[in-house]
Design a protein around this motif. Structure first.
Motif, PDB file in Angstrom:
ATOM      1  N   SER A  40       0.832  -1.196   0.000  1.00 25.40           N
ATOM      2  CA  SER A  40       0.000   0.000   0.000  1.00 25.40           C
ATOM      3  C   SER A  40       0.869   1.249   0.000  1.00 25.40           C
ATOM      4  O   SER A  40       2.060   1.197   0.316  1.00 25.40           O
ATOM      5  N   ARG A  41       0.266   2.367  -0.319  1.00 27.03           N
ATOM      6  CA  ARG A  41       0.981   3.638  -0.323  1.00 27.03           C
ATOM      7  C   ARG A  41       1.434   4.005   1.089  1.00 27.03           C
ATOM      8  O   ARG A  41       2.495   4.593   1.284  1.00 27.03           O
ATOM      9  N   TYR A  46       6.487   4.303   5.384  1.00 25.30           N
ATOM     10  CA  TYR A  46       7.009   3.909   6.687  1.00 25.30           C
ATOM     11  C   TYR A  46       8.460   4.342   6.870  1.00 25.30           C
ATOM     12  O   TYR A  46       8.869   4.749   7.965  1.00 25.30           O
ATOM     13  N   GLY A  47       9.267   4.237   5.818  1.00 22.92           N
ATOM     14  CA  GLY A  47      10.673   4.602   5.932  1.00 22.92           C
ATOM     15  C   GLY A  47      10.871   6.038   6.375  1.00 22.92           C
ATOM     16  O   GLY A  47      11.735   6.341   7.210  1.00 22.92           O
ATOM     17  N   ALA A 371      -1.144   9.764   3.463  1.00 23.95           N
ATOM     18  CA  ALA A 371      -1.356   8.517   2.734  1.00 23.95           C
ATOM     19  C   ALA A 371      -2.532   7.724   3.317  1.00 23.95           C
ATOM     20  O   ALA A 371      -3.328   7.133   2.576  1.00 23.95           O
ATOM     21  N   LYS A 372      -2.657   7.721   4.657  1.00 24.73           N
ATOM     22  CA  LYS A 372      -3.722   6.935   5.299  1.00 24.73           C
ATOM     23  C   LYS A 372      -5.101   7.478   4.952  1.00 24.73           C
ATOM     24  O   LYS A 372      -6.032   6.715   4.654  1.00 24.73           O
ATOM     25  N   TYR A 377     -10.324   7.401   2.124  1.00 22.74           N
ATOM     26  CA  TYR A 377     -11.324   8.174   1.374  1.00 22.74           C
ATOM     27  C   TYR A 377     -11.106   8.191  -0.137  1.00 22.74           C
ATOM     28  O   TYR A 377     -11.981   8.619  -0.886  1.00 22.74           O
ATOM     29  N   GLY A 378      -9.933   7.739  -0.580  1.00 20.92           N
ATOM     30  CA  GLY A 378      -9.677   7.712  -2.015  1.00 20.92           C
ATOM     31  C   GLY A 378      -9.324   9.058  -2.612  1.00 20.92           C
ATOM     32  O   GLY A 378      -9.292   9.212  -3.835  1.00 20.92           O
ATOM     33  N   ASN A 379      -9.040  10.059  -1.768  1.00 21.61           N
ATOM     34  CA  ASN A 379      -8.606  11.373  -2.245  1.00 21.61           C
ATOM     35  C   ASN A 379      -7.780  12.040  -1.149  1.00 21.61           C
ATOM     36  O   ASN A 379      -7.708  11.558  -0.019  1.00 21.61           O
TER      37      ASN A 379
END
Length: 407
Positions: A40-41, A46-47, A371-372, A377-379
């Protein structure tokens, strides 16, 4: 020519590579890394979050060393870590390996090559022109943002992201490391100089107090119990959180808007305006109340994020980039000048290093939240509205700030 300008050049080149890649080049890698590892994005981010968390431990140590040890040595180590870290990152086998390697070398390189060491050594070499010198050194981040994304994009297209990282690491080892070893010096006295030519020992600027004085050698306890330390640190932390959250997600944001092929143009615009912002704010930092300068940067950032939150057309995105770039450019020279004003040069590295964990804790949620909220929400609109609230808090925190020398 005053040797101090070669010191500025060293900080410039260091920030060209380290910020050029991590801030402006990395967003172009999000989609390729996400696709290769099938994650996932959020996992790709995470890095960055781990690197920021590791900075909580590293930055106070580097700040103390910057006041007591060789900044030239610290920056040379940073160049080696950056170069060999990029090479090692190119060999990543999975997303965990990628994130762990990224976190370690990104954290160490950013602390040893970024504002913590670069601003400290530049501020030592200048007094009357300190704001201008800090601004010019910080232009390296913007020029890196203008050049490195094109290198990253071309490298990914022609070679793949792994080979691109490998050759970028080689460039760092061959170009940056030798300059730092051969040219950088810690103090003007290392070259038999007393300091910046024709600079008065104590200079008063509008709203700023004695920025060229060395000040006292402050203890860490004294620094941490100074209210200005917390007002500056928390305000900058929230400002950096918003900017980092937007910038790390901007490539994916534009991909979703159907203009992913124009991402590098927008990033170029951000970096170019950052260059202008650093020069303008750096010049102004020698002449205006620094609190007003930071307020101006926050206001510019708010305008840019507001435009992006409205799901604009591509031309409007470019307008947003103009404001965000100016804001990003204004942060570093104003921050560096504030540290010199309040804490003096003898405690400059220690104060900045102690402030880094506050900024790191504030920045950590930015990329992940952006990103979360997209994954939910897809946007990115909700993410940008959240960042606007963060910027408002950053603005309010500066209201009680009093820029006076700590004795």
């Amino acid at each position: 020519m005053y040797y101090g300008w070669l010191i500025v050049a060293g900080a410039f080149i260091a920030q060209f590579f380290v910020t050029g890649f991590f801030t402006y080049g990395f967003p172009l890698m999000v989609i390729p890394v996400e696709a290769e590892f099938g994650v996932s994005r959020t996992e790709v981010m995470y890095g960055i979050t781990w690197a920021t968390g590791l900075g909580l431990l590293i930055s106070p140590l580097v700040g103390t060393l910057a006041d007591k040890w060789s900044i030239r040595g610290l920056m040379a180590i940073g160049a080696g870590v950056l170069g060999f870290g990029l090479i090692l990152l190119s060999k990543s086998q999975n997303i965990l390996h990628f994130s762990l390697v990224f976190a370690v070398f990104a954290c160490v390189a950013n602390n040893l090559l970024g504002p913590l060491t670069g601003s400290t050594v530049v501020a030592r070499w200048f007094s009357a022109s300190r704001g201008r010198a800090l601004g010019i050194a910080a232009v390296g981040t913007s020029l890196g943002g203008m050049v490195i994304p094109y290198m990253v994009d071309l490298g990914i297209t022609e070679l793949g992201w792994r080979e691109m990282l490998f050759y970028l690491g080689i460039a760092v080892v061959l170009l940056l490391l030798p300059y730092l070893l051969l040219v950088m010096r810690n103090f003007p006295t290392d070259k038999g100089l007393a300091g910046e030519p024709h600079a008065p020992h104590v200079r008063a600027a509008t709203g700023n107090v004695g920025v060229s004085e060395d000040g006292s050698n402050l203890s860490l306890k004294k620094i941490l119990t100074t209210p200005a330390f917390w007002f500056i640190g928390l305000s900058l932390g929230l400002l950096f959180m918003s900017q980092t959250g937007v910038l790390t997600n901007i490539g994916a944001y534009m991909q979703g808007a159907g203009v992913g092929d124009k991402t590098k143009t927008l990033i170029f615009t951000l970096a170019a305006m950052g260059l202008i912002g650093k020069l303008l704010f750096g010049y102004a930092a020698d002449r205006i109340n620094l609190k007003y300068g930071l307020w101006a940067a926050i206001s510019l950032a708010s305008i840019g994020v507001s435009i992006l939150a409205s799901t604009p057309s591509y031309p409007a995105m470019i307008i947003a980039a103009l404001f965000l770039g100016l804001a990003t450019g204004g942060m570093l020279p104003v921050w560096g000048a504030m540290i010199a004003v309040v804490f003096g040069m003898k405690s400059y590295g220690r104060a900045m290093g102690a402030m880094m964990p506050i900024i790191a804790l504030s920045v950590m949620p930015g990329p992940i939240l952006g990103a979360k909220l997209f994954d939910i929400y897809g946007n990115y609109s909700n993410s940008f509205y959240l960042f606007l609230v963060v910027l408002a808090l950053s603005f309010v925190l500066l209201i009680p700030l009093n820029l006076k020398r700590i004795n």
